[in-house]
Design a protein around this motif. Structure first.
Motif, mmCIF file in Angstrom:
data_model
loop_
_atom_site.group_PDB
_atom_site.id
_atom_site.type_symbol
_atom_site.label_atom_id
_atom_site.label_comp_id
_atom_site.label_asym_id
_atom_site.label_seq_id
_atom_site.Cartn_x
_atom_site.Cartn_y
_atom_site.Cartn_z
ATOM 1 N N VAL A 55 0.863 -1.197 0.141
ATOM 2 C CA VAL A 55 -0.096 0.037 -0.106
ATOM 3 C C VAL A 55 0.756 1.167 -0.059
ATOM 4 O O VAL A 55 0.563 2.189 -0.732
ATOM 5 N N GLY A 56 1.884 1.328 0.726
ATOM 6 C CA GLY A 56 2.906 2.237 1.014
ATOM 7 C C GLY A 56 3.667 2.686 -0.465
ATOM 8 O O GLY A 56 3.632 3.989 -0.945
ATOM 9 N N VAL A 57 4.051 1.690 -0.968
ATOM 10 C CA VAL A 57 4.622 1.877 -2.356
ATOM 11 C C VAL A 57 3.731 2.457 -3.410
ATOM 12 O O VAL A 57 3.940 3.186 -4.146
ATOM 13 N N SER A 58 2.564 1.625 -3.342
ATOM 14 C CA SER A 58 1.322 2.100 -4.362
ATOM 15 C C SER A 58 1.127 3.796 -4.212
ATOM 16 O O SER A 58 1.185 4.703 -4.957
ATOM 17 N N LEU A 59 1.097 3.981 -2.841
ATOM 18 C CA LEU A 59 0.742 5.540 -2.479
ATOM 19 C C LEU A 59 1.804 6.360 -2.818
ATOM 20 O O LEU A 59 1.796 7.401 -3.647
ATOM 21 N N MET A 60 3.193 5.912 -2.464
ATOM 22 C CA MET A 60 4.380 6.855 -2.931
ATOM 23 C C MET A 60 4.412 7.150 -4.350
ATOM 24 O O MET A 60 4.396 8.114 -4.847
ATOM 25 N N GLY A 62 1.792 7.038 -6.941
ATOM 26 C CA GLY A 62 0.908 7.667 -7.226
ATOM 27 C C GLY A 62 0.978 9.163 -6.770
ATOM 28 O O GLY A 62 0.753 9.884 -7.556
ATOM 29 N N LEU A 63 1.408 9.310 -5.400
ATOM 30 C CA LEU A 63 1.637 10.675 -5.002
ATOM 31 C C LEU A 63 2.594 11.601 -5.670
ATOM 32 O O LEU A 63 2.461 12.653 -5.644
ATOM 33 N N VAL A 64 3.631 10.702 -5.702
ATOM 34 C CA VAL A 64 4.836 11.564 -6.535
ATOM 35 C C VAL A 64 4.478 11.894 -7.720
ATOM 36 O O VAL A 64 4.796 12.943 -8.087
ATOM 37 N N PHE A 67 2.016 14.848 -7.485
ATOM 38 C CA PHE A 67 2.680 16.073 -6.926
ATOM 39 C C PHE A 67 3.614 16.735 -8.042
ATOM 40 O O PHE A 67 3.598 17.946 -7.989
ATOM 41 N N GLU A 68 4.089 15.756 -8.906
ATOM 42 C CA GLU A 68 4.879 16.572 -10.116
ATOM 43 C C GLU A 68 4.031 17.235 -10.820
ATOM 44 O O GLU A 68 4.444 18.287 -11.352
ATOM 45 N N ILE A 69 2.848 16.790 -11.087
ATOM 46 C CA ILE A 69 1.822 17.400 -11.770
ATOM 47 C C ILE A 69 1.546 18.782 -11.391
ATOM 48 O O ILE A 69 1.356 19.756 -11.647
ATOM 49 N N ILE A 70 0.996 18.516 -10.016
ATOM 50 C CA ILE A 70 0.209 19.831 -9.255
ATOM 51 C C ILE A 70 1.467 20.743 -8.925
ATOM 52 O O ILE A 70 0.979 21.936 -9.082
ATOM 53 N N PHE A 132 -3.534 6.683 10.308
ATOM 54 C CA PHE A 132 -3.033 8.072 10.047
ATOM 55 C C PHE A 132 -1.613 8.172 10.222
ATOM 56 O O PHE A 132 -1.264 9.081 9.464
ATOM 57 N N PRO A 133 -0.863 7.682 11.018
ATOM 58 C CA PRO A 133 0.420 7.793 11.144
ATOM 59 C C PRO A 133 1.248 7.263 9.822
ATOM 60 O O PRO A 133 2.241 7.875 9.421
ATOM 61 N N TYR A 134 0.859 6.229 9.349
ATOM 62 C CA TYR A 134 1.298 5.726 8.003
ATOM 63 C C TYR A 134 0.989 6.550 6.839
ATOM 64 O O TYR A 134 1.868 7.066 6.123
ATOM 65 N N PHE A 135 -0.170 7.257 6.762
ATOM 66 C CA PHE A 135 -0.497 8.343 5.569
ATOM 67 C C PHE A 135 0.342 9.468 5.810
ATOM 68 O O PHE A 135 0.982 10.105 4.891
ATOM 69 N N ALA A 136 0.675 10.077 7.230
ATOM 70 C CA ALA A 136 1.247 11.108 7.603
ATOM 71 C C ALA A 136 2.586 10.885 6.955
ATOM 72 O O ALA A 136 3.301 11.711 6.484
ATOM 73 N N ALA A 137 3.304 9.820 7.418
ATOM 74 C CA ALA A 137 4.644 9.519 7.026
ATOM 75 C C ALA A 137 4.799 9.309 5.566
ATOM 76 O O ALA A 137 5.918 10.008 4.935
ATOM 77 N N ILE A 138 3.961 8.867 4.702
ATOM 78 C CA ILE A 138 3.882 8.842 3.411
ATOM 79 C C ILE A 138 3.676 10.347 2.837
ATOM 80 O O ILE A 138 4.506 10.718 1.783
ATOM 81 N N GLY A 139 2.939 11.146 3.435
ATOM 82 C CA GLY A 139 2.762 12.466 2.857
ATOM 83 C C GLY A 139 4.112 13.342 2.968
ATOM 84 O O GLY A 139 4.637 14.153 2.373
ATOM 85 N N ILE A 140 4.808 12.999 4.154
ATOM 86 C CA ILE A 140 6.193 13.808 4.546
ATOM 87 C C ILE A 140 7.222 13.189 3.462
ATOM 88 O O ILE A 140 8.162 14.145 2.771
ATOM 89 N N MET A 141 7.267 11.988 3.325
ATOM 90 C CA MET A 141 8.234 11.576 2.430
ATOM 91 C C MET A 141 8.064 11.962 1.031
ATOM 92 O O MET A 141 8.733 12.349 0.100
#
Length: 218
Positions: A55-60, A62-64, A67-70, A132-141
């Motif tokens: 899940v973390g890899v998938s989110l990272m 996708g979010l990266v 984030f690059e687009i936004i 929530f801590p996991y999602f927060a960590a992913i957001g920070i990364m």
């Protein structure tokens, strides 16, 4: 990769060890499984950690990408405001989490390995919505411009820390055997009676971390 980021994410990983479902199932397995205990417990914990890592890899990824687009259209200040608002919502919502008494924790339906794997996925699905801590960590990364080698290593370490309390319980069980039966039973009751309180504290702390982490960029 700064030491500050590592300490912050490490703190979130320690906070994630308070999640009651994984620890509660570990206690249940230790109390009920007498045959092939080591294999079953390790399969369960590997399933949980593997699920969260995927899940973390998938989110990272996708979010990266997002984030690059936004970031080409908006300034980072917009992202910081979003993080600030999410943190504020979590902080306020933490005071309204109902306390659950005698909550039913997941338990395996049979003694087979497939049942243990299914239990691992079930536990993960139950907890991932409130991780929530996991999602927060992913957001920070995501906002720290880490390389894939760095964030994948951090994710792996995060998941090891997350299941560490279960591994320590297993170690104590191997060392002390039957003398652990009574403490484990008390721990299971305590976990079942305080799932709401744990979630409330996790939401509160993560909210505060997100708020302070975003203040410098508002």
């Amino acid at each position: 990769m700064s030491t500050e980021i590592l300490l912050l994410i490490g703190g979130l990983a320690l906070l994630d060890t308070l999640s009651p479902a994984t620890l509660g199932v570990t206690v249940y397995i230790l109390l009920t499984d007498k045959e092939k205990l080591t294999k079953r417990l390790l399969v369960y914990l590997l399933t949980v950690a593997g699920f969260y890592f995927a899940v973390g890899v998938s989110l990272m990824l996708g979010l990266v990408f997002l984030f690059e687009i936004i970031s080409g259209v908006f300034q980072n200040r917009i992202v910081s405001w979003i993080v600030f608002i999410i943190g504020t919502i979590l902080l306020i919502a933490s005071f309204y989490v109902p306390t659950k008494k005698n909550s039913d924790l997941p338990s395996p339906k049979s003694k087979s390995i497939l049942s243990i794997v299914a239990l691992g996925f079930t536990t993960s699905l139950i907890e991932v919505g409130t991780a929530f801590p996991y999602f927060a960590a992913i957001g920070i990364m995501t906002t720290s411009n880490l390389s894939w080698m760095e964030w994948s290593s951090i994710l792996a370490g995060y998941n090891v820390i997350m299941v560490m309390p279960s591994l320590l319980l297993f170690l104590f069980y191997l060392l002390f055997g039957r003398r652990m039966q009574k403490p484990l039973k008390k721990l299971r009751v305590k976990i079942a009676n305080n799932t709401g309180s744990a979630l409330s504290w996790i939401m509160c702390i993560v909210g505060i971390i997100l708020i302070f982490n975003s203040l410098d960029y508002l």
